[in-house]
Scaffold this active site. Structure first.
Site, PDB file in Angstrom:
ATOM      1  N   HIS A 150     -30.688   4.620 -59.147  1.00  0.00           N
ATOM      2  CA  HIS A 150     -30.279   3.721 -60.223  1.00  0.00           C
ATOM      3  C   HIS A 150     -30.654   4.327 -61.570  1.00  0.00           C
ATOM      4  CE1 HIS A 150     -34.538   2.767 -59.646  1.00  0.00           C
ATOM      5  NE2 HIS A 150     -34.548   2.257 -60.872  1.00  0.00           N
ATOM      6  N   LEU A 151     -29.918   3.918 -62.594  1.00  0.00           N
ATOM      7  CA  LEU A 151     -30.238   4.216 -63.986  1.00  0.00           C
ATOM      8  C   LEU A 151     -30.446   2.891 -64.705  1.00  0.00           C
ATOM      9  CD1 LEU A 151     -27.836   6.370 -63.001  1.00  0.00           C
ATOM     10  CD2 LEU A 151     -28.259   7.303 -65.277  1.00  0.00           C
TER      11      LEU A 151
END
Length: 362
Positions: free
Chosen positions: A198-199
């Site tokens: 994830h970012l």
């Protein structure tokens, strides 16, 4: 069916600039901003977050770095306990929390890129067709609009960057008309809380020094530079044209860091072009995206939730505090001393710079 945000290369915005004030003027929101902000606010109103996020107390710490300090006590108290990370290449564990387990109502939309466009290549179109990116609210937000960009959660990918994740991260910054929309990444060993790819994305309407920090060219043909100011790190720069090439170079660098067991943080933000001596008007331009990459000393074990942890925000100059005493009294020197503990020794950093330069020139 999940809501969709459909975009193409023609939706990337280039005519952005910053006013002379450190706080930003509010440009008309783009379709991306409108969709994200409206949906995020709706989830907050419906009580899907762990706490209500109002206007955060903010101050600029005196000094040349102009650190942006914010007080967010509830994030320290209410957020989910971070996972224990023991290895930069740690495998995904389906038994632990991951984004396949979230409430479906936390999903804001799925980003769908339409094929075609002047800058699109067949390889790029195939990349987007093979992968999907969902955007979900971060239920323990550090700022307004705090969301997570999650490449197809069903793939159960560990927290190691991919070309697709990097490219869509850059594209999301180009889709926003706000110079204050930021995207970031914490690797394992660099204070990632969840080992599921994830970012982070969020809005911070204060200028950060990384937007204009001078750089030294390393492999300028691939958009690769070294930051010449504290904290020591590397910088890529791209505008909408050439995005794929730079995303590929970034992926080569992060793959190398993972192979060498070097923890790292990335921060993506609108910024001025990495020219040599910049005129004042050039420093206000925000046509493209600066991608800062900080290799750093790894930190393993579970995060201490009340500590001042050095991750993507702090390295970029945005300091979310969970303690009012720290928020009220910390000085620029205190901040720099804490950050320095997590940076590579000078000798190691220079060796890594040589290795990465040679790696990108191959």
């Amino acid at each position: 069916m999940q809501p969709q945000f459909i975009y193409s290369d023609q939706d990337f915005l280039s005519d952005l600039c910053r006013t002379s004030e450190r706080e930003m003027a509010s440009p008309p929101p783009s379709p991306f901003d409108t969709t994200l902000k409206t949906s995020w606010t709706d989830r907050m109103r419906r009580g899907l977050f762990r706490y209500h996020l109002g206007d955060l107390q903010t101050r600029i710490i005196p000094g040349p770095h102009c650190y942006v300090a914010q007080l967010n006590i509830q994030r320290g108290l209410e957020r989910r306990k971070p996972q224990e990370i023991l290895n930069i290449k740690q495998r995904f564990n389906a038994e632990q929390f991951n984004f396949n387990k979230i409430n479906p109502e936390e999903i804001i939309f799925e980003m769908i890129k339409q094929p075609g466009g002047d800058t699109a290549s067949p390889g790029n179109e195939q990349l987007h067709q093979r992968c999907r990116m969902i955007v979900v609210v971060n239920v323990s937000p550090l700022e307004f609009g705090h969301c997570l960009l999650v490449p197809d959660p069903s793939h159960c990918s560990p927290q190691i960057l991919t070309l697709f994740a990097i490219q869509v991260g850059i594209e999301s910054v180009l889709l926003s008309s706000s110079p204050g929309f930021r995207v970031g990444f914490n690797s394992l060993g660099a204070f990632a809380s969840v080992n599921h790819l994830h970012l982070h994305g969020y809005y911070l309407d204060h200028e950060l020094k990384v937007e204009t920090t001078p750089v030294k060219p390393l492999v300028p043909g691939k958009g690769f530079y070294r930051l010449t100011d504290f904290p020591a790190g590397f910088l890529f720069y791209t505008e909408s044209e050439g995005l794929e090439k730079v995303a590929g170079a970034i992926c080569h660098v992060t793959d190398f860091l993972v192979d060498q067991n070097v923890a790292h943080n990335l921060f993506l933000t609108r910024g001025c072009p990495p020219c040599g001596v910049q005129e004042e008007k050039d420093c206000t331009l925000r046509k493209g995206v600066r991608i800062a990459v900080w290799p750093r000393v790894a930190s393993f074990g579970a995060k201490e939730p009340t500590a001042f942890n050095v991750a993507l925000c702090e390295l970029a100059g945005h300091l979310p505090f969970k303690s009012k005493q720290d928020y009220d009294h910390i000085t620029e020197k205190d901040v720099m001393d804490i950050i320095q503990k997590y940076l590579l020794p000078d000798e190691d950093f220079l060796k890594l710079e040589q290795q990465l330069t040679a790696h990108l020139m191959d």
